[in-house]
Design an enzyme around this catalytic site. Structure first.
Site, PDB file in Angstrom:
ATOM      1  N   SER A  35      49.196  45.773  40.820  1.00  0.00           N
ATOM      2  CA  SER A  35      49.887  45.684  39.536  1.00  0.00           C
ATOM      3  C   SER A  35      50.320  47.083  39.105  1.00  0.00           C
ATOM      4  O   SER A  35      49.612  48.058  39.347  1.00  0.00           O
ATOM      5  CB  SER A  35      48.964  45.095  38.468  1.00  0.00           C
ATOM      6  OG  SER A  35      49.549  45.192  37.185  1.00  0.00           O
TER       7      SER A  35
ATOM      8  N   TYR B 165      41.235  44.986  33.752  1.00  0.00           N
ATOM      9  CA  TYR B 165      42.085  44.425  34.808  1.00  0.00           C
ATOM     10  C   TYR B 165      42.821  45.541  35.562  1.00  0.00           C
ATOM     11  O   TYR B 165      42.876  45.551  36.797  1.00  0.00           O
ATOM     12  CB  TYR B 165      43.077  43.453  34.178  1.00  0.00           C
ATOM     13  CG  TYR B 165      44.175  42.963  35.095  1.00  0.00           C
ATOM     14  CD1 TYR B 165      43.942  41.951  36.012  1.00  0.00           C
ATOM     15  CD2 TYR B 165      45.458  43.504  35.017  1.00  0.00           C
ATOM     16  CE1 TYR B 165      44.956  41.485  36.835  1.00  0.00           C
ATOM     17  CE2 TYR B 165      46.485  43.047  35.824  1.00  0.00           C
ATOM     18  CZ  TYR B 165      46.227  42.032  36.735  1.00  0.00           C
ATOM     19  OH  TYR B 165      47.231  41.589  37.555  1.00  0.00           O
TER      20      TYR B 165
END
Length: 252
Positions: free
Chosen positions: A147, A161
């Site tokens: 990501s 995250y």
């Protein structure tokens, strides 16, 4: 090594979103696809039906990637379809919450790390055991889904995250160097803001739209655009690419 578009590809977390898009595109490219999922039976069945209905080969396999024994069973099922050519590590969670790190519950932190880091490691280990030349395999490709949250760290939203995805980037580089001589290429795709159900599940269904003004291209990605990058890395056109982390984020 099995050629592009032939053999079996395992896509973890493939019952919806980016994983489903990758599974569908891989099938269209000629791969037999193992649609892995943890609890979304209906979603996985829908993806399999879409593939088989178009003349492709697919099988849904339920397995929690954070469970090492379940991961081994997932690979056993995949090997039953034919020679394993590739693995796409897409399974990942945020814990379905958005907020500052100080408020993230312990069980959420542990679960996110179990799935996003430990689970990815377990899948990579099994992939090397099945595809590596030192283990009797013919080589192959591993794609990890990271990501672009790793760039800024997602302060105030998903710092836990983002940290887990930072681990994905480091593992990608390290494992790529370890297994290059075994005929395995290891790369990562780092999506930016993408139109999936991830944001709605965390209670912010409009999050992608609200971020559009921060993206040079002015919009979030569609899952198929992430899938296209994955399929390029799996293809022979990327035969000299390993250890790369490819951002697909509209310039953000």
């Amino acid at each position: 090594m099995t050629g592009p578009g032939s053999g079996v590809v395992i896509v973890t977390g493939a019952s919806r979103g980016i994983g489903a898009a990758i599974a569908l595109r891989a099938a269209a490219a000629g791969y037999a696809v193992v649609v892995n999922y943890s609890n979304d039976d209906a979603g996985a069945a829908e993806v399999v039906q879409a593939i088989t209905g178009s003349g492709g080969t697919a099988q849904a396999v339920r397995a929690d990637v954070s469970d090492r024994t379940a991961v081994s069973g997932l690979f056993d099922a995949a090997m039953g379809l034919g020679p394993l050519a590739a693995v796409v590590n897409n399974a990942g969670i945020t814990g379905n919450l958005i907020g500052p790190l100080v408020d993230v519950p312990e069980d959420t932190v542990r679960r996110v790390l179990d799935v996003n880091v430990a689970g990815l490691i377990f899948v990579c280990q099994e992939a090397v055991r099945r595809m590596g030349r030192d283990h009797g395999g013919s080589g192959g490709s591993i794609i990890n889904i990271s990501s672009t949250a790793t760039k800024a760290g997602s302060p105030g939203t998903w710092a836990h995250y983002a940290a887990s995805k930072g681990a994905v980037d480091v593992l990608t580089v390290g494992l790529a160097a370890e297994v290059a001589a075994e005929g395995i290429r290891v790369n990562a795709v780092a999506p930016g803001s993408t139109n999936t159900g991830l944001h709605a599940a965390a209670g912010m269904p409009d999050r992608v739209e609200r971020l559009n003004s921060t993206i040079p291209m002015g919009r979030g990605a569609e899952p198929g655009e992430i899938a296209a990058a994955v399929l390029w890395l799996l293809s022979g056109e990327a035969s000299y690419v390993t250890g790369a982390v490819l951002p697909v984020a509209g310039g953000r």
